[in-house]
Motif scaffolding. Structure first.
Motif, PDB file in Angstrom:
ATOM      1  N   THR A 179       0.839  -1.202   0.000  1.00  0.00           N
ATOM      2  CA  THR A 179       0.000   0.000   0.000  1.00  0.00           C
ATOM      3  C   THR A 179       0.873   1.251   0.000  1.00  0.00           C
ATOM      4  O   THR A 179       0.607   2.205  -0.743  1.00  0.00           O
ATOM      5  CB  THR A 179      -0.940  -0.011   1.231  1.00  0.00           C
ATOM      6  OG1 THR A 179      -1.720  -1.204   1.208  1.00  0.00           O
ATOM      7  CG2 THR A 179      -1.846   1.195   1.238  1.00  0.00           C
ATOM      8  N   ASP A 180       1.923   1.236   0.829  1.00  0.00           N
ATOM      9  CA  ASP A 180       2.851   2.372   0.868  1.00  0.00           C
ATOM     10  C   ASP A 180       3.531   2.555  -0.486  1.00  0.00           C
ATOM     11  O   ASP A 180       3.698   3.684  -0.958  1.00  0.00           O
ATOM     12  CB  ASP A 180       3.908   2.172   1.960  1.00  0.00           C
ATOM     13  CG  ASP A 180       3.332   2.266   3.364  1.00  0.00           C
ATOM     14  OD1 ASP A 180       2.201   2.764   3.502  1.00  0.00           O
ATOM     15  OD2 ASP A 180       4.024   1.828   4.312  1.00  0.00           O
ATOM     16  N   MET A 181       3.934   1.436  -1.091  1.00  0.00           N
ATOM     17  CA  MET A 181       4.597   1.521  -2.404  1.00  0.00           C
ATOM     18  C   MET A 181       3.659   2.078  -3.458  1.00  0.00           C
ATOM     19  O   MET A 181       4.066   2.878  -4.306  1.00  0.00           O
ATOM     20  CB  MET A 181       5.111   0.133  -2.829  1.00  0.00           C
ATOM     21  CG  MET A 181       6.396  -0.254  -2.133  1.00  0.00           C
ATOM     22  SD  MET A 181       7.025  -1.906  -2.506  1.00  0.00           S
ATOM     23  CE  MET A 181       6.789  -2.104  -4.218  1.00  0.00           C
TER      24      MET A 181
ATOM     25  N   ASP B  81       3.558   5.758  -2.960  1.00  0.00           N
ATOM     26  CA  ASP B  81       4.806   6.352  -3.447  1.00  0.00           C
ATOM     27  C   ASP B  81       4.820   6.395  -4.974  1.00  0.00           C
ATOM     28  O   ASP B  81       5.239   7.388  -5.576  1.00  0.00           O
ATOM     29  CB  ASP B  81       6.017   5.558  -2.944  1.00  0.00           C
ATOM     30  CG  ASP B  81       6.257   5.715  -1.449  1.00  0.00           C
ATOM     31  OD1 ASP B  81       5.660   6.635  -0.848  1.00  0.00           O
ATOM     32  OD2 ASP B  81       7.028   4.904  -0.886  1.00  0.00           O
ATOM     33  N   MET B  82       4.375   5.327  -5.601  1.00  0.00           N
ATOM     34  CA  MET B  82       4.345   5.270  -7.071  1.00  0.00           C
ATOM     35  C   MET B  82       3.401   6.339  -7.624  1.00  0.00           C
ATOM     36  O   MET B  82       3.706   6.982  -8.631  1.00  0.00           O
ATOM     37  CB  MET B  82       3.900   3.884  -7.548  1.00  0.00           C
ATOM     38  CG  MET B  82       4.924   2.798  -7.308  1.00  0.00           C
ATOM     39  SD  MET B  82       6.411   3.017  -8.284  1.00  0.00           S
ATOM     40  CE  MET B  82       5.821   2.507  -9.863  1.00  0.00           C
ATOM     41  N   GLN B  83       2.269   6.526  -6.969  1.00  0.00           N
ATOM     42  CA  GLN B  83       1.325   7.547  -7.425  1.00  0.00           C
ATOM     43  C   GLN B  83       1.962   8.929  -7.302  1.00  0.00           C
ATOM     44  O   GLN B  83       1.834   9.763  -8.196  1.00  0.00           O
ATOM     45  CB  GLN B  83       0.023   7.475  -6.612  1.00  0.00           C
ATOM     46  CG  GLN B  83      -1.056   8.387  -7.143  1.00  0.00           C
ATOM     47  CD  GLN B  83      -1.425   8.068  -8.586  1.00  0.00           C
ATOM     48  OE1 GLN B  83      -1.609   6.925  -8.950  1.00  0.00           O
ATOM     49  NE2 GLN B  83      -1.529   9.088  -9.413  1.00  0.00           N
TER      50      GLN B  83
ATOM     51  N   MET C  14       5.148   9.565  -7.467  1.00  0.00           N
ATOM     52  CA  MET C  14       6.154   9.665  -8.525  1.00  0.00           C
ATOM     53  C   MET C  14       5.490   9.938  -9.874  1.00  0.00           C
ATOM     54  O   MET C  14       5.991  10.728 -10.678  1.00  0.00           O
ATOM     55  CB  MET C  14       6.993   8.385  -8.581  1.00  0.00           C
ATOM     56  CG  MET C  14       7.974   8.297  -7.422  1.00  0.00           C
ATOM     57  SD  MET C  14       8.935   6.767  -7.231  1.00  0.00           S
ATOM     58  CE  MET C  14       9.168   6.125  -8.814  1.00  0.00           C
ATOM     59  N   LYS C  15       4.341   9.299 -10.124  1.00  0.00           N
ATOM     60  CA  LYS C  15       3.613   9.558 -11.376  1.00  0.00           C
ATOM     61  C   LYS C  15       3.194  11.019 -11.455  1.00  0.00           C
ATOM     62  O   LYS C  15       3.308  11.649 -12.519  1.00  0.00           O
ATOM     63  CB  LYS C  15       2.384   8.651 -11.467  1.00  0.00           C
ATOM     64  CG  LYS C  15       2.684   7.226 -11.848  1.00  0.00           C
ATOM     65  CD  LYS C  15       1.401   6.413 -11.931  1.00  0.00           C
ATOM     66  CE  LYS C  15       1.678   4.974 -12.280  1.00  0.00           C
ATOM     67  NZ  LYS C  15       0.451   4.160 -12.315  1.00  0.00           N
ATOM     68  N   ASP C  16       2.703  11.553 -10.338  1.00  0.00           N
ATOM     69  CA  ASP C  16       2.305  12.967 -10.311  1.00  0.00           C
ATOM     70  C   ASP C  16       3.504  13.875 -10.576  1.00  0.00           C
ATOM     71  O   ASP C  16       3.404  14.856 -11.326  1.00  0.00           O
ATOM     72  CB  ASP C  16       1.660  13.324  -8.965  1.00  0.00           C
ATOM     73  CG  ASP C  16       0.323  12.614  -8.750  1.00  0.00           C
ATOM     74  OD1 ASP C  16      -0.270  12.135  -9.739  1.00  0.00           O
ATOM     75  OD2 ASP C  16      -0.115  12.540  -7.586  1.00  0.00           O
ATOM     76  N   ASP C  17       4.649  13.547  -9.953  1.00  0.00           N
ATOM     77  CA  ASP C  17       5.867  14.337 -10.177  1.00  0.00           C
ATOM     78  C   ASP C  17       6.286  14.289 -11.642  1.00  0.00           C
ATOM     79  O   ASP C  17       6.678  15.310 -12.214  1.00  0.00           O
ATOM     80  CB  ASP C  17       7.015  13.816  -9.300  1.00  0.00           C
ATOM     81  CG  ASP C  17       6.808  14.112  -7.817  1.00  0.00           C
ATOM     82  OD1 ASP C  17       5.945  14.957  -7.491  1.00  0.00           O
ATOM     83  OD2 ASP C  17       7.520  13.499  -6.994  1.00  0.00           O
ATOM     84  N   ILE C  18       6.210  13.127 -12.261  1.00  0.00           N
ATOM     85  CA  ILE C  18       6.589  12.986 -13.669  1.00  0.00           C
ATOM     86  C   ILE C  18       5.657  13.803 -14.550  1.00  0.00           C
ATOM     87  O   ILE C  18       6.107  14.461 -15.495  1.00  0.00           O
ATOM     88  CB  ILE C  18       6.600  11.496 -14.081  1.00  0.00           C
ATOM     89  CG1 ILE C  18       7.792  10.800 -13.420  1.00  0.00           C
ATOM     90  CG2 ILE C  18       6.650  11.334 -15.587  1.00  0.00           C
ATOM     91  CD1 ILE C  18       7.812   9.294 -13.583  1.00  0.00           C
ATOM     92  N   LYS C  19       4.361  13.799 -14.228  1.00  0.00           N
ATOM     93  CA  LYS C  19       3.410  14.607 -15.015  1.00  0.00           C
ATOM     94  C   LYS C  19       3.757  16.093 -14.916  1.00  0.00           C
ATOM     95  O   LYS C  19       3.744  16.813 -15.910  1.00  0.00           O
ATOM     96  CB  LYS C  19       1.983  14.364 -14.531  1.00  0.00           C
ATOM     97  CG  LYS C  19       1.397  13.061 -15.008  1.00  0.00           C
ATOM     98  CD  LYS C  19      -0.028  12.891 -14.509  1.00  0.00           C
ATOM     99  CE  LYS C  19      -0.565  11.535 -14.908  1.00  0.00           C
ATOM    100  NZ  LYS C  19      -1.912  11.291 -14.369  1.00  0.00           N
ATOM    101  N   ARG C  20       4.097  16.532 -13.674  1.00  0.00           N
ATOM    102  CA  ARG C  20       4.469  17.941 -13.498  1.00  0.00           C
ATOM    103  C   ARG C  20       5.741  18.274 -14.270  1.00  0.00           C
ATOM    104  O   ARG C  20       5.842  19.324 -14.903  1.00  0.00           O
ATOM    105  CB  ARG C  20       4.652  18.262 -12.010  1.00  0.00           C
ATOM    106  CG  ARG C  20       3.356  18.694 -11.360  1.00  0.00           C
ATOM    107  CD  ARG C  20       3.561  19.163  -9.928  1.00  0.00           C
ATOM    108  NE  ARG C  20       3.133  18.046  -9.077  1.00  0.00           N
ATOM    109  CZ  ARG C  20       3.877  17.461  -8.165  1.00  0.00           C
ATOM    110  NH1 ARG C  20       5.074  17.896  -7.896  1.00  0.00           N
ATOM    111  NH2 ARG C  20       3.431  16.445  -7.468  1.00  0.00           N
TER     112      ARG C  20
END
Length: 122
Positions: free
Chosen positions: A41-43, A46-48, A50-56
């Motif tokens: 769940t934590d991972m 974290d992945m979500q 990271m996905k948001d950061d990549i979109k930004r």
């Protein structure tokens, strides 16, 4: 017959002990699985992130590319054109100066020749 019953009972007792050990192992495995679920769940979180950061980052890179293409490249081209015009103007302004220098060289040569003629006549 009693011996056989005692043997069967002792076997059943050891089987029961083994079953209790297996039950304890299963409980431990269940706890481990719960821990792994929490980690997963934590991972996921974290992945979500990271996905948001990549979109930004993608949005920022696209903005930078547009700025480079639409503003900076155009401004550099304008500066280059202005530099070319200034270079042309400077070249044209220096042209008469080159002609004046050529005339000065010719005058010096003529003065030298006149001096030579005066020396021969004297």
């Amino acid at each position: 017959m009693e011996e056989k019953l005692n043997l069967i009972l002792s076997k059943l007792g050891s089987l029961e002990t083994d079953m209790q050990g297996m039950k304890a192992d299963m409980t431990d495995m269940k706890a481990d699985m719960q821990g792994m679920k929490a980690d997963m769940t934590d991972m996921k979180a974290d992945m979500q992130g990271m996905k948001d950061d990549i979109k930004r980052l993608d949005a920022k890179v696209a903005k930078i590319e547009l700025t480079l293409e639409n503003e900076i490249r155009v401004n550099i081209q304008r500066i280059a054109e202005g530099h070319l015009d200034l270079s042309r103007i400077l070249h044209d302004a220096m042209k008469p100066n080159a002609e004046v220098e050529m005339l000065a060289i010719k005058v010096r040569k003529l003065e030298s020749e006149v001096r030579d003629i005066k020396f021969r006549l004297a």
